[in-house]
Design an enzyme around this catalytic site. Structure first.
Site, PDB file in Angstrom:
ATOM      1  N   SER A 220      33.126  46.286  31.738  1.00 10.65           N
ATOM      2  CA  SER A 220      32.179  46.963  31.485  1.00 10.65           C
ATOM      3  C   SER A 220      32.489  47.237  30.343  1.00 10.65           C
ATOM      4  CB  SER A 220      32.957  48.713  32.709  1.00 10.65           C
ATOM      5  OG  SER A 220      32.229  48.944  32.354  1.00 10.65           O
ATOM      6  N   ASP A 438      24.856  48.339  40.073  1.00  8.02           N
ATOM      7  CA  ASP A 438      26.479  49.224  39.597  1.00  8.02           C
ATOM      8  C   ASP A 438      25.340  50.633  38.745  1.00  8.02           C
ATOM      9  OD1 ASP A 438      27.752  49.219  37.165  1.00  8.02           O
ATOM     10  OD2 ASP A 438      28.646  47.030  37.400  1.00  8.02           O
ATOM     11  N   HIS A 468      30.862  48.924  40.550  1.00  7.68           N
ATOM     12  CA  HIS A 468      31.296  48.391  39.351  1.00  7.68           C
ATOM     13  C   HIS A 468      31.323  46.939  39.351  1.00  7.68           C
ATOM     14  CE1 HIS A 468      31.423  48.967  35.392  1.00  7.68           C
ATOM     15  NE2 HIS A 468      32.824  49.473  35.131  1.00  7.68           N
TER      16      HIS A 468
END
Length: 499
Positions: A220, A438, A468
């Site tokens: 991320s 996501d 995620h």
């Protein structure tokens, strides 16, 4: 006021179980350039307990890396970064070097998170030393705490979606007070916690660890960091995996719109999984949040569940499909007038333990992102955008819309860029992994990252999944593709799809 993390820090907060000590260096202590610090020897030793948790057992070691506070002025001295590692478990002659992890946020502690994540990487661990760190301004690396636990709890009573002038005034006063607290706590460090500086720390780390190339796994926000590293040091790129990818072309408003899309998409998928029509289910949640805004719900702890806390509580289980049943239970209880379960979820997000002590991930997240991001939407500009945000997501849009103005309101230092440069001409292929479901970093970001890295550099791997991130989430196809890339250097065909 809370921004949804652009990283794995939120999910990792639930797993934080371990840590080790950083250095005792004060910001600006010492004097050294990056070139002279490249020859330092790390004193690896036993990890110590930290506020985030007890010391990890097994073969984990900790050390402190000295880095320049200011890469352009060695006279400003050095700071210490807390590192953790576990040496490769296989034969020495098959060792590939170090594999550096960043778990996102920004603001997530790699020192605390890596030991709990390592179980997913046992195959990689055979040939790599697993390494992570607390980036500058995070946890044991000169971590910033902008307000006390009492002040944090008081701030939770501020409505993050103001309905009138009084609530709006309170919202922006709270934001300004937070920034002032950060300035007081961080001092001159506040101007030196940027993603670009952390990328330079990574390259210094690479040299001190003795690695010719940087092998890296970013999750991320860690993908943004990895992209910036590839831009600054394309010739030093080894095998880089970017999973749950941030859109590097987005500015402050763009990120908020992306997350509005992502979380509403995840909510729709959740509602479908429970047999509900997404539009009807969304309206039901909207009605619930409006009722909570008018009259907060009671909980068994004696604290009230506000609309802001309820929204936060809904967000947390959307990060993992395995948590969807927890969301169902919490929403059902709230419909019956009991806010206890949603409050517990919000506390998990906010790193609040049962004693009322809060973690500081969001503090570090804010000081880093507000230094990185140049755009500062005014309250007036934000109000004009709110209808568009509500259209994108009736549940999360207004929350994220207001956040664009409040997050860095009256911030003590100016932001640096509208969006990061991740172009990396000349770098080895970088594996960019996108998950179509996501919530925090929508799939479209993977495409944008690959395009910005450049032709022949960004290679997209798509997983049609939920939650995620993709690696370690249950797809043998994803895991084997990533492992083959990291272990054997096998670059998959661009646009490979795992279902």
């Amino acid at each position: 006021m809370t921004r949804f993390p652009r990283g794995a820090a939120l999910a990792a907060a639930v797993l934080l179980i371990a840590g080790c000590s950083g250095g005792d260096d004060e910001a600006g202590d010492g004097k050294a350039s990056a070139s002279s610090l490249a020859s330092q020897k790390l004193d690896w030793g036993r990890c110590k307990a930290t506020p985030e948790g007890p010391a990890p057992g097994g073969d984990w070691q900790c050390a402190t890396l000295k880095v320049p506070l200011n890469y352009t002025n060695p006279d400003d001295g050095t700071i210490g970064l807390a590192l953790i590692r576990s040496k490769a478990t296989g034969d020495d002659d098959e060792r590939l070097g170090s594999l550096l992890f960043n778990f996102g946020g920004p603001g997530g502690s790699g020192v605390s998170t890596l030991p709990s994540y390592a179980g997913l990487t046992s195959e990689l661990h055979e040939r790599y030393d697993l390494v992570s760190w607390d980036p500058r301004g995070v946890a044991e690396s000169e971590g910033v705490r902008c307000r006390s636990d009492k002040e944090i709890q008081a701030g939770e009573s501020v409505d993050a979606t103001p309905d009138d002038t009084a609530e709006e005034a309170a919202f922006f006063k709270d934001a300004a007070d937070f920034g002032a607290g950060c300035e007081k706590a961080a001092g001159k460090l506040l101007s030196h916690v940027s993603t670009a500086e952390t990328a330079r720390d990574m390259d210094l780390m690479r040299q001190v660890l003795g690695d010719e190339k940087m092998h890296y796994f970013g999750i991320s926000y860690g993908t943004e960091l990895g992209g910036v590293y590839a831009h600054l040091f394309p010739r030093n790129v080894g095998r880089l995996v970017l999973d749950a990818v941030v859109d590097p072309t987005a500015d402050t408003v763009g990120h908020a719109k992306n997350q509005s899309v992502g979380f509403q998409r995840a909510l729709d998928n959740y509602l479908k999984s429970t047999g509900q029509d997404p539009e009807e289910g969304t309206r039901k949640i909207e009605d619930l949040l409006e009722r909570i805004d008018a009259e907060p719900l009671a909980t068994t702890s004696g604290r009230e569940l506000t609309q802001t806390l309820a929204t936060t509580g809904i967000v947390l289980p959307l990060y993992s499909e395995q948590s969807w049943p927890t969301l169902t239970s919490a929403l059902d209880a709230a419909e019956d007038g009991d806010g206890t379960e949603l409050l517990a979820l919000a506390d998990g997000y906010n790193e609040r333990d049962p004693s009322g002590r809060y973690g500081t991930t969001t503090h570090s997240q804010r000081v880093i992102s507000c230094l990185d991001q140049k755009e500062r939407p005014t309250p007036e500009e934000t109000k004009k955008l709110l209808p568009e945000f509500r259209e994108i997501s009736p549940v999360f849009g207004e929350f994220l819309g207001w956040d664009t103005a409040g997050w860095c309101h009256d911030w003590p230092v100016a932001g640096l860029t509208d969006s990061p440069d991740v172009s990396a001409s000349g770098a080895e292929p970088v594996l960019v992994v996108g998950n179509t479901g996501d919530p925090a970093t929508p799939y479209e970001g993977a495409r944008k990252m690959a395009e910005e890295l450049g032709e022949g550099v960004g290679v997209v791997l798509t997983w049609k999944g939920e939650g995620h991130g993709a690696y370690g989430s249950g797809s043998d196809c994803v895991d084997s593709t990533v492992n083959s890339y990291l272990l054997d250097g096998t670059v998959p065909k661009d646009d490979k799809v795992c279902t």
